[in-house]
Design an enzyme around this catalytic site. Structure first.
Site, PDB file in Angstrom:
ATOM      1  N   GLN A 148       0.953  -1.125   0.178  1.00  0.00           N
ATOM      2  CA  GLN A 148      -0.053  -0.173   0.106  1.00  0.00           C
ATOM      3  C   GLN A 148       0.924   1.209   0.019  1.00  0.00           C
ATOM      4  OE1 GLN A 148      -3.410  -0.848   2.315  1.00  0.00           O
ATOM      5  NE2 GLN A 148      -3.932   1.235   2.581  1.00  0.00           N
ATOM      6  N   ARG A 163      -9.275  -8.186   3.721  1.00  0.00           N
ATOM      7  CA  ARG A 163      -8.222  -7.521   4.626  1.00  0.00           C
ATOM      8  C   ARG A 163      -8.230  -6.204   4.835  1.00  0.00           C
ATOM      9  NH1 ARG A 163      -2.698  -5.928   3.790  1.00  0.00           N
ATOM     10  NH2 ARG A 163      -1.140  -6.786   5.234  1.00  0.00           N
ATOM     11  N   GLN A 169       0.946 -11.220  10.497  1.00  0.00           N
ATOM     12  CA  GLN A 169       1.607  -9.809   9.865  1.00  0.00           C
ATOM     13  C   GLN A 169       0.562  -8.781  10.014  1.00  0.00           C
ATOM     14  OE1 GLN A 169       0.136  -8.640   6.503  1.00  0.00           O
ATOM     15  NE2 GLN A 169       1.963  -9.278   5.042  1.00  0.00           N
ATOM     16  N   SER A 221       4.113  -6.141   3.241  1.00  0.00           N
ATOM     17  CA  SER A 221       3.044  -6.070   3.627  1.00  0.00           C
ATOM     18  C   SER A 221       1.965  -6.546   2.768  1.00  0.00           C
ATOM     19  CB  SER A 221       2.457  -4.587   4.298  1.00  0.00           C
ATOM     20  OG  SER A 221       1.333  -4.428   4.807  1.00  0.00           O
ATOM     21  N   LEU A 222       0.972  -5.938   2.099  1.00  0.00           N
ATOM     22  CA  LEU A 222      -0.158  -6.526   1.306  1.00  0.00           C
ATOM     23  C   LEU A 222       0.744  -7.202   0.189  1.00  0.00           C
ATOM     24  CD1 LEU A 222      -2.799  -6.349  -0.591  1.00  0.00           C
ATOM     25  CD2 LEU A 222      -1.636  -4.411  -1.409  1.00  0.00           C
ATOM     26  N   HIS A 237      -0.120  -2.433  10.951  1.00  0.00           N
ATOM     27  CA  HIS A 237       0.859  -3.228  11.497  1.00  0.00           C
ATOM     28  C   HIS A 237       1.362  -2.827  13.084  1.00  0.00           C
ATOM     29  CE1 HIS A 237       1.369  -5.421   7.737  1.00  0.00           C
ATOM     30  NE2 HIS A 237       1.441  -4.020   7.118  1.00  0.00           N
TER      31      HIS A 237
END
Length: 304
Positions: free
Chosen positions: A10, A114, A248, A89-90, A199
């Site tokens: 992102q 998500r 995560q 991440s993503l 996160h």
């Protein structure tokens, strides 16, 4: 020469993303129509035409980035033999897709959910994130630990590269940390324009919702190992991949260590596949000796 293929997360999105590939390659169009069908609305229209505020909605941003990464990967996968996949991440979901862990439609639906779970975990305005520049990971972690307490949370969210750590948490606690981190020697602390504090432990409700979602689908064992975000560890087992994707959501993205671990395992070249070139820039800051290529436009295909 050993190659790793990495996928952005992102923040890399932009209106018009992927349109040049869509216009030039007929097989690319299938990814966009399949994403639209899987989600039940025209994600492709938001990607190509905006408005930017709709694209920036987390539940749209996440499937948009996966769609662009997956479609570009389909064009180049026969030319590249990666030793590892990884994603920021993503982007870890794009890596799992590329390695055969999930179908494209399953991946798009998973990250759409998500995004919704992450956005709803914390009321808008209650959380914040800042990028801390010019300070080491240990110092940032210690400052956060000294401030953080129940209902007043600030934690490292991303270890992106040496001298770049992102923190996340309660808006007031992040603001207090911003001041202390400057006192501790940070060159700059930059508040980030995000809609939620990703996160960190405030994402626990999203983590629990994602666990429930992922536990109802099967993640296959991978064809090629990935380096996960949460441990910077090598994974091929579908069960381990699922466990890491769940952890995560509310845990720190260890991107610096992930790249260092791939290099230690023999990787000499990194190919970033998808929107922009954020990861290419971070990798160059982690290690100046490795080769980096990013494939974000049709013209970039010539780099291969």
């Amino acid at each position: 020469m050993s190659v790793a293929v990495v996928f952005p997360g992102q923040g890399a999105q932009f209106v018009g993303m992927g349109k040049d590939f869509y216009d030039k390659f007929s097989n690319i169009r299938d990814f966009y129509s399949n994403a639209d069908r899987a989600l039940g609305y025209s994600l492709s229209d938001i990607m190509f035409n905006g408005p930017e505020n709709d694209l920036k909605l987390t539940q749209n941003t996440q499937p948009a980035l996966v769609t662009m990464s997956a479609s570009i990967w389909s064009l180049i996968k026969d030319k590249v033999q990666p030793a590892f996949f990884a994603g920021h991440s993503l982007g870890e979901y794009s890596a799992v897709y590329a390695s055969g862990g999930l179908s494209f439609e399953e991946t798009v639906k998973a990250v759409h959910n998500r995004g919704k779970f992450m956005q709803s975990a914390v009321p808008v305005g209650a959380g914040a994130m800042s990028a801390v520049l010019g300070l080491d990971e240990d110092t940032v972690s210690k400052v956060c630990a000294g401030i953080s307490k129940a209902d007043y949370v600030v934690e490292p969210a991303n270890f992106n590269c040496p001298g770049q750590v992102v923190i996340a948490g309660s808006a007031d606690a992040v603001a207090a940390a911003d001041v202390e981190l400057k006192t501790a020697g940070a060159k700059r602390v930059v508040p980030l324009p995000v809609s939620a504090p990703f996160h960190c432990s405030l994402m626990q409700p999203a983590k629990e919702a994602m666990a429930e979602y992922l536990n109802n689908i099967t993640i296959n064992d991978l064809n090629i190992p990935i380096i996960n975000n949460i441990d910077a560890a090598v994974e091929k087992s579908g069960a381990d991949v699922k466990n890491a994707l769940i952890r995560q959501v509310a845990g720190t993205v260890k991107w610096t260590q992930s790249v260092e671990n791939m290099i230690a395992a023999g990787v000499t070249s990194f190919i970033e596949v998808g929107a922009g070139s954020v990861l290419t820039g971070l990798i160059k800051k982690i290690n100046k000796t490795v080769e980096t290529i990013n494939i974000s436009t049709v013209d970039d295909l010539g780099k291969l």
